[in-house]
Design a protein around this motif. Structure first.
Motif, PDB file in Angstrom:
ATOM      1  N   ASP A 131       0.534  -1.246  -0.273  1.00 41.91           N
ATOM      2  CA  ASP A 131       0.440  -0.396   0.018  1.00 41.91           C
ATOM      3  C   ASP A 131       1.057   1.167  -0.112  1.00 41.91           C
ATOM      4  N   GLY A 132       0.535   2.240  -0.303  1.00 41.31           N
ATOM      5  CA  GLY A 132       1.071   3.474  -0.446  1.00 41.31           C
ATOM      6  C   GLY A 132       0.804   3.811   1.324  1.00 41.31           C
ATOM      7  N   LEU A 133       2.218   5.122   1.673  1.00 39.88           N
ATOM      8  CA  LEU A 133       2.107   5.245   2.635  1.00 39.88           C
ATOM      9  C   LEU A 133       1.131   6.783   2.039  1.00 39.88           C
ATOM     10  N   PRO A 134       1.187   7.075   4.160  1.00 40.92           N
ATOM     11  CA  PRO A 134       0.774   8.699   4.378  1.00 40.92           C
ATOM     12  C   PRO A 134       1.586   9.453   3.606  1.00 40.92           C
ATOM     13  N   GLY A 135       1.156  10.455   3.802  1.00 42.81           N
ATOM     14  CA  GLY A 135       2.079  11.793   3.734  1.00 42.81           C
ATOM     15  C   GLY A 135       2.690  12.738   5.056  1.00 42.81           C
ATOM     16  N   GLN A 136       3.513  13.273   5.252  1.00 42.90           N
ATOM     17  CA  GLN A 136       3.488  14.195   6.240  1.00 42.90           C
ATOM     18  C   GLN A 136       2.510  14.717   6.484  1.00 42.90           C
ATOM     19  N   ASP A 137       2.326  14.948   7.676  1.00 39.89           N
ATOM     20  CA  ASP A 137       0.574  15.446   8.662  1.00 39.89           C
ATOM     21  C   ASP A 137       1.411  16.807   9.630  1.00 39.89           C
ATOM     22  N   TYR A 138       1.973  17.674   9.334  1.00 37.93           N
ATOM     23  CA  TYR A 138       2.449  18.804  10.680  1.00 37.93           C
ATOM     24  C   TYR A 138       0.984  20.048  10.460  1.00 37.93           C
ATOM     25  N   GLU A 139       1.285  20.123  12.312  1.00 34.60           N
ATOM     26  CA  GLU A 139       0.664  21.084  13.026  1.00 34.60           C
ATOM     27  C   GLU A 139       1.364  22.673  12.613  1.00 34.60           C
ATOM     28  N   LEU A 140       0.958  23.624  11.323  1.00 37.70           N
ATOM     29  CA  LEU A 140       1.908  25.120  11.536  1.00 37.70           C
ATOM     30  C   LEU A 140       1.863  25.711  12.668  1.00 37.70           C
ATOM     31  N   ARG A 141       2.368  26.542  12.560  1.00 40.66           N
ATOM     32  CA  ARG A 141       2.131  28.598  13.128  1.00 40.66           C
ATOM     33  C   ARG A 141       3.157  28.864  12.118  1.00 40.66           C
ATOM     34  N   LEU A 142       2.301  29.639  11.417  1.00 41.23           N
ATOM     35  CA  LEU A 142       2.474  30.420  10.627  1.00 41.23           C
ATOM     36  C   LEU A 142       2.918  32.314  10.924  1.00 41.23           C
ATOM     37  N   GLU A 143       4.047  32.833  11.115  1.00 43.73           N
ATOM     38  CA  GLU A 143       4.413  33.761  11.417  1.00 43.73           C
ATOM     39  C   GLU A 143       4.492  35.340  11.010  1.00 43.73           C
ATOM     40  N   LEU A 144       4.652  35.867  10.791  1.00 44.68           N
ATOM     41  CA  LEU A 144       4.934  37.308   9.916  1.00 44.68           C
ATOM     42  C   LEU A 144       6.174  38.075  10.365  1.00 44.68           C
ATOM     43  N   LYS A 145       7.455  37.620  10.216  1.00 46.51           N
ATOM     44  CA  LYS A 145       7.476  39.143  10.999  1.00 46.51           C
ATOM     45  C   LYS A 145       8.283  39.899   9.929  1.00 46.51           C
ATOM     46  N   MET A 146       7.535  41.044   9.042  1.00 42.31           N
ATOM     47  CA  MET A 146       8.372  41.297   7.962  1.00 42.31           C
ATOM     48  C   MET A 146       9.439  41.944   8.196  1.00 42.31           C
ATOM     49  N   ILE A 147      10.710  42.225   6.997  1.00 41.76           N
ATOM     50  CA  ILE A 147      10.873  42.048   6.510  1.00 41.76           C
ATOM     51  C   ILE A 147      11.748  42.352   5.215  1.00 41.76           C
ATOM     52  N   ALA A 148      12.261  43.269   5.452  1.00 37.97           N
ATOM     53  CA  ALA A 148      12.748  44.458   4.011  1.00 37.97           C
ATOM     54  C   ALA A 148      14.230  45.265   4.432  1.00 37.97           C
ATOM     55  N   ASP A 149      14.658  45.634   2.919  1.00 33.79           N
ATOM     56  CA  ASP A 149      15.919  45.707   2.725  1.00 33.79           C
ATOM     57  C   ASP A 149      16.090  47.525   3.132  1.00 33.79           C
ATOM     58  N   VAL A 150      14.704  47.737   2.522  1.00 31.34           N
ATOM     59  CA  VAL A 150      14.276  49.871   2.962  1.00 31.34           C
ATOM     60  C   VAL A 150      13.149  49.628   3.093  1.00 31.34           C
ATOM     61  N   GLY A 151      12.978  50.702   3.821  1.00 30.94           N
ATOM     62  CA  GLY A 151      11.696  50.959   5.040  1.00 30.94           C
ATOM     63  C   GLY A 151      11.607  52.540   4.324  1.00 30.94           C
ATOM     64  N   PHE A 152       9.968  52.604   3.986  1.00 30.01           N
ATOM     65  CA  PHE A 152      10.137  54.228   3.629  1.00 30.01           C
ATOM     66  C   PHE A 152       9.571  54.713   4.929  1.00 30.01           C
ATOM     67  N   ILE A 153       9.519  55.117   5.785  1.00 26.98           N
ATOM     68  CA  ILE A 153       9.455  56.291   6.987  1.00 26.98           C
ATOM     69  C   ILE A 153       9.007  57.330   6.597  1.00 26.98           C
ATOM     70  N   GLY A 154       7.919  58.256   8.323  1.00 29.79           N
ATOM     71  CA  GLY A 154       7.901  59.633   8.270  1.00 29.79           C
ATOM     72  C   GLY A 154       6.765  59.969   8.130  1.00 29.79           C
ATOM     73  N   LEU A 155       5.998  60.869   8.021  1.00 31.55           N
ATOM     74  CA  LEU A 155       4.802  61.588   9.458  1.00 31.55           C
ATOM     75  C   LEU A 155       3.306  61.218   8.035  1.00 31.55           C
ATOM     76  N   PRO A 156       2.230  60.807   8.053  1.00 29.05           N
ATOM     77  CA  PRO A 156       1.691  60.674   6.662  1.00 29.05           C
ATOM     78  C   PRO A 156       0.904  61.072   6.350  1.00 29.05           C
ATOM     79  N   ASN A 157       0.763  60.942   4.779  1.00 27.94           N
ATOM     80  CA  ASN A 157       0.482  61.984   3.535  1.00 27.94           C
ATOM     81  C   ASN A 157       1.417  62.679   3.136  1.00 27.94           C
ATOM     82  N   VAL A 158       3.158  62.196   3.528  1.00 25.60           N
ATOM     83  CA  VAL A 158       4.085  62.533   3.021  1.00 25.60           C
ATOM     84  C   VAL A 158       4.528  61.987   1.313  1.00 25.60           C
ATOM     85  N   GLY A 159       4.041  61.143   0.423  1.00 25.40           N
ATOM     86  CA  GLY A 159       4.100  60.868  -0.459  1.00 25.40           C
ATOM     87  C   GLY A 159       5.077  59.504  -0.659  1.00 25.40           C
TER      88      GLY A 159
END
Ligand SMILES: Nc1nc2c(ncn2[C@@H]2O[C@H](COP(=O)(O)OP(=O)(O)OP(=O)(O)O)[C@@H](O)[C@H]2O)c(=O)[nH]1
Ligand SMILES: [Mg+2]
Length: 322
Positions: free
Chosen positions: A139-167
């Protein structure tokens, strides 16, 4: 609201069963049961879309296709299709079943997370000189079956910062194929947006205001994202009556949240410079030069200034590989 933390179950495909069969044609003998196909794997792949977790909002259990059964005429079962889940760069995958963690750090990076089960052998594979009519198959074997937690820890090379509405969003859209919402009011951008400029990931971060570090405006959540950007582009609108003060407001928020944010390499832009005549713009640039002598005036409708920004981006790309 941006989904940045989610639990899912990921199951790779089951392997197809092998077959037990014998040749039924005239003058033909022996086993003809074929093998089952391998189950599909589950992969994660990095993309620039920070909103990609939305796919897990309602669908918390995902699975790759099973392998097909072997048939009775020596045709092996089909391999199950792999499942490729697109997640934002900066996704940390915590495998709760094994305790291991992985991180997606670049666009296009693919990570195998759950392996498909192998297909079973058909009886043709069990034939031998002493057993010409094997009745067995696997018989075929079952595939791996996992419980995962996905967490977004944003990474970027350049972050655009400033007050609101500055472009900030306008420049991101100008430089990349991002479609960050632009409008003439504060807090147009509610969640960070990523754009890709050659090898760089640029992040347009919602506007900061006095008190952001205490949770005012969109607050603290986005200061957390700046923690993981390597360089910052700090925007000050040419419309500002007090550019130096605007600069300090944002810097104070960074400092209150985490002093280390002040140590990131920073480029200073006097944005929307087309709204001023040259004399007024030069005066504001002069004031900002006391903070950073390399400050430049930019405008999304002035190609020359955009070229200057691109020159800076090329320099950052170069530094990335030094
Ligand atoms: N004249 C002129 N207007 C600009 C320029 N860049 C942006 N704008 C306008 O300024 C307004 C704000 O632009 P956004 O790009 O949304 O600003 P933002 O910094 O992303 O704003 P938040 O998301 O609210 O923090 C919009 O009406 C844009 O069209 C520019 O170079 N020149
Ligand atoms: Mg914006």
């Amino acid at each position: 609201m941006l989904i940045d933390d989610v639990k899912i179950k990921a199951r790779a495909g089951r392997g197809g069963d092998g077959a037990t069969a014998f040749c039924k044609e005239k003058m033909c003998f022996g086993p003809t049961g074929a093998n089952g196909g391998k189950g599909g794997d589950v992969y994660f792949e990095g993309v620039a879309d920070l909103g990609a977790f939305i796919q897990f909002r309602y669908k918390k259990e995902i699975g790759a296709k099973s392998g097909g059964r072997g048939d009775g005429k020596l045709n092996d079962g089909a391999t199950g299709d792999d499942l490729i889940l697109k997640v934002p760069v900066g996704t940390v995958i915590h495998n709760l079943s094994t305790g291991r963690d992985f991180e997606i750090i670049s666009i296009g990076q693919r990570l195998l997370v759950a392996k498909g089960g192998r297909g079973g052998k058909g009886n043709f594979k069990f034939r031998s000189s002493i057993n010409t009519s094997p009745m067995e198959h696997q018989d075929g074997l079952p595939g791996q079956d996992y419980e995962l937690r996905l967490e977004l820890k944003m990474i970027a090379d350049v972050g655009f910062i400033g007050l609101p509405n500055v472009g900030k969003s306008s420049l991101l859209n100008r430089l990349t194929n991002a479609k960050s919402k632009v409008a003439n009011y504060p807090f147009t951008t509610l969640n960070p947006n990523l754009g890709v400029y050659y090898e760089l990931i640029l992040a347009d971060i919602p506007g900061l205001i006095e008190g952001s570090s205490d949770g005012k405006g969109l607050g603290i959540k986005f200061l957390r994202h700046i923690e993981r950007t390597k360089t910052v582009f700090h925007f000050i609108s040419a419309e500002s009556l007090n550019p130096v003060k605007d600069y300090q407001v944002v810097r104070n928020e960074l400092e209150t949240y985490n002093k280390k944010l002040l140590d990131k390499p920073e480029y200073l832009f006097l944005s929307k410079a087309d709204l001023l005549d040259k004399k007024e713009a030069d005066k504001k640039l002069e004031e900002l030069k006391a903070i950073n002598k390399e400050v430049i005036a930019i405008s999304v409708i002035d190609d020359k200034s955009i070229k200057q920004v691109e020159k800076i981006l090329r320099k950052i790309i170069k530094q990335k590989y030094e």
